[in-house]
Write a protein that holds these residues in place. Structure first.
Motif, short mmCIF file in Angstrom:
data_model
loop_
_atom_site.label_atom_id
_atom_site.label_comp_id
_atom_site.label_asym_id
_atom_site.label_seq_id
_atom_site.Cartn_x
_atom_site.Cartn_y
_atom_site.Cartn_z
N ASP A 94 -12.52 16.51 12.14
CA ASP A 94 -13.81 17.21 12.26
C ASP A 94 -13.72 18.65 11.76
N THR A 95 -12.56 19.28 11.87
CA THR A 95 -12.44 20.69 11.46
C THR A 95 -12.43 20.83 9.94
N ASP A 96 -11.92 19.83 9.22
CA ASP A 96 -11.92 19.86 7.75
C ASP A 96 -13.09 19.04 7.23
N SER A 97 -14.26 19.63 7.24
CA SER A 97 -15.45 18.87 6.82
C SER A 97 -15.42 18.65 5.31
N GLY A 98 -15.62 17.42 4.91
CA GLY A 98 -15.67 17.06 3.50
C GLY A 98 -14.32 16.82 2.87
N ASN B 253 0.85 -1.19 0.00
CA ASN B 253 0.00 0.00 0.00
C ASN B 253 0.88 1.24 0.00
N THR B 254 0.39 2.30 -0.63
CA THR B 254 1.12 3.57 -0.59
C THR B 254 0.72 4.33 0.66
N ARG B 255 1.45 5.39 0.95
CA ARG B 255 1.12 6.23 2.10
C ARG B 255 0.06 7.24 1.71
N PRO B 256 -0.72 7.73 2.67
CA PRO B 256 -1.72 8.77 2.36
C PRO B 256 -1.05 10.05 1.87
N SER B 257 -1.76 10.76 1.03
CA SER B 257 -1.23 12.02 0.51
C SER B 257 -1.10 13.03 1.65
N PRO B 258 -0.09 13.89 1.59
CA PRO B 258 0.06 14.89 2.66
C PRO B 258 -1.03 15.95 2.55
N GLY B 259 -1.56 16.34 3.67
CA GLY B 259 -2.60 17.37 3.68
C GLY B 259 -3.96 16.80 3.32
N CYS B 260 -4.95 17.63 3.50
CA CYS B 260 -6.33 17.23 3.21
C CYS B 260 -6.81 17.98 1.98
N ALA B 261 -7.67 17.35 1.20
CA ALA B 261 -8.21 17.97 0.00
C ALA B 261 -9.60 17.42 -0.27
#
Length: 120
Positions: A88-92, A32-40
Motif C-alpha cells: 500500500d505504501t508503494d502506490s503504482g 517460473n522465475t523469482r520476482p525482481s528485487p524491489g519495487c518499480a
C-alpha cells in the motif's frame, strides 16, 4: 624397415575403431522465475523481469536442479510476464516475474563416451 612400419600403421589404422557419437538424454522443464528485487514502475519491472541475462541464468538454474551434469540445450519459450502490486505504501509500483518458462535440458548418457561407472 620402412615397409614393416608402413604395414604396421596400415593394420593399426584398419583395426582402430572410430569413436561413436556422444548420446544425450533430453528433458523439457517448465518453471517460473523469482520476482525482481524491489519495487518499480510496471514498465521498468517488466523490462527487468524479461532481460535476456535473467532468462539465461534462470534457465541454467532450472537444468541444474535436475542433478549433476545437466545443461541447457535450448530455451524453447520465454514465458509470460506476470506482475503483482508491492504494498500500500508503494502506490503504482509492482514486482514482476516470468511464468511458464520452457527449457530443454540435456545430459550425457552414461556409458556413451567410454566412461562406465565402476569399471577401471
Amino acid at each position: 624397415m620402412r615397409l614393416n612400419l608402413l604395414g604396421l600403421l596400415a593394420v593399426l589404422a584398419f583395426f582402430s575403431g572410430t569413436t561413436s557419437a556422444t548420446e544425450y538424454i533430453y528433458r523439457d522443464l517448465m518453471a517460473n522465475t523469482r520476482p525482481s528485487p524491489g519495487c518499480a514502475v510496471e514498465s521498468e519491472a517488466v523490462a527487468t523481469a524479461s532481460k535476456p541475462y535473467n532468462i539465461k541464468s534462470y534457465s541454467k538454474k532450472f537444468c541444474q536442479t535436475q542433478g549433476y551434469g545437466w545443461h541447457v540445450e535450448a530455451i524453447k519459450d520465454k514465458g509470460k510476464v506476470v506482475c503483482a502490486p508491492c504494498s500500500d505504501t508503494d502506490s503504482g509500483k509492482k514486482q514482476c516475474h516470468l511464468e511458464d518458462v520452457v527449457v530443454a535440458c540435456k545430459l550425457i548418457k552414461p556409458g556413451s563416451v567410454g566412461m562406465l561407472p565402476g569399471k577401471g
